[in-house]
Design an enzyme around this catalytic site. Sequence first.
Site: not given
Length: 494
Positions: A114, A116, A197, A215, A248, A337
């Site tokens: 990802p 992030t 995602g 997820g 997350c 989120e």
Amino acid sequence: MNPLNAAVSTDLDLVLDRARAAARRFRDFDRAQVDRIVRAVAEAGFRHSRQLAEKAAAETGFGVAEDKVIKNEALSAGFVREYGDLDLVGHRIDAARKLLMVPSPAGVVLAVTPSTSPVANLYFKVLSCLLTRNAVVISPHPAAVATSIEAAGLLSDAAVAAGAPDGAIQILAEPSVPLIEAAMGDARVDLILATGGGAVVRAAYRSGTPAIGVGPGNAPVVVDETADLPAAAAAIVASKSYDNSVLCTAESVLIVVEAVADRLLTDLQSDGAHLCSDDEVRRLRNHLYPGGKLNTSLVGRPATVIAQGAGISVRPGTKVLLAPFTDRSDDESFTHEKLSPVLGVLRAADFADAVDAAQALVENVGTGHSAVIHSTGPQRVLDFTSRLPVHRIVVNAGGSLGNAGFDTGLAMTMSIGTGFLGGSSLGENLSPEHLVQWKRTAYETAAPFPRFDGLRVSPARAAGRGSLPGDDALREELRRLIAEELRDLFSERR
């Protein structure tokens, strides 16, 4: 080929052929060889943790460079402390059950990373693959390509210098929907690790290739009347502001029992949170969720920047924005989120009502992922754990790092399994042990069991996995479905 560029290619066939050859060679490596490679790569990652953290923050615009340094160091030197003594290479014996167990690596792992936490996630997946004698091909998020390429090149150089097969670590230099689609469905890929995602995770599972997908999160944090309120407030603010809440596992909505709500909110403000008024909540909702969808340009941005964009005046140094709301349904944007230092706030009549609210929140978004509770009552913790449809819950600590296995007994990871509840094949935190499976040879219970001590597996050429079953029409349909799921991948900031 330039050493730094040896890990980088735009040619998928070349990448996968090199990875397949590396995986076959890697199977014959012994524990000492693997250990030397893992430690050398971890050391290289640790040395470049700051450099790559700063580059990731600058390239993506997400998070806090200093916090990324901590993650990068934890997933390099810290990885060795956590997993370095695991032997996932040698055979094991269960003499009582008369079982011989031999580890079998996956082979070629396609690792989707990802934006992030691009470096820490890449470190974790590369080291996990090396520890289990798998070759890894990294598919980086488009928003973090340059940083990911540099990181992969550095780790690949260190691995080869330590004796790893050439091609054991590679990265796709120009990720695109068609390229990822082709890689996921290619018979030379044995396992997909998909972090990102929902679209990319669903595509991985539909590819026809074994996959472990994780997820989205949306962790509720419940604070009851038995909690140590000052400690809870400090933990929540620290966790929610860590790397500007791009993890997350971070708290998404605070659910506080009415009897202690005002005191907790006062403590939160003392620790650097800003409590929004009704008008400020409206402005913040419109800014963070224009048209009801997350404004991805605000992911990982500081609370002060988000407040300024929403027209909200806050004190310098404000760490978290608190947004009270009452609608618990999916229609309320703050139940979703956020991936930013914005914390929704719900008041609950009592603990039972708080659990109901937390359950409803997770069932809307984040099923199977994470939660947090601040309470001193064991019965409360047991009931919360039993009721909530998630696979990990942290007690009296921050969720961002706690649910990722930092300073808790959970496995340290950068990939969170959501289990059957969340549509994933994995319910635990992903660890290196999930990248190897064990062949079991059983003797009759009444028969004598020989000694295998001191024996080593004789080198042999590993057989490659054949083509995927099915005709061309089936393969074409799989590719169509994958492309459909990946359509919005490049617009997602995960």
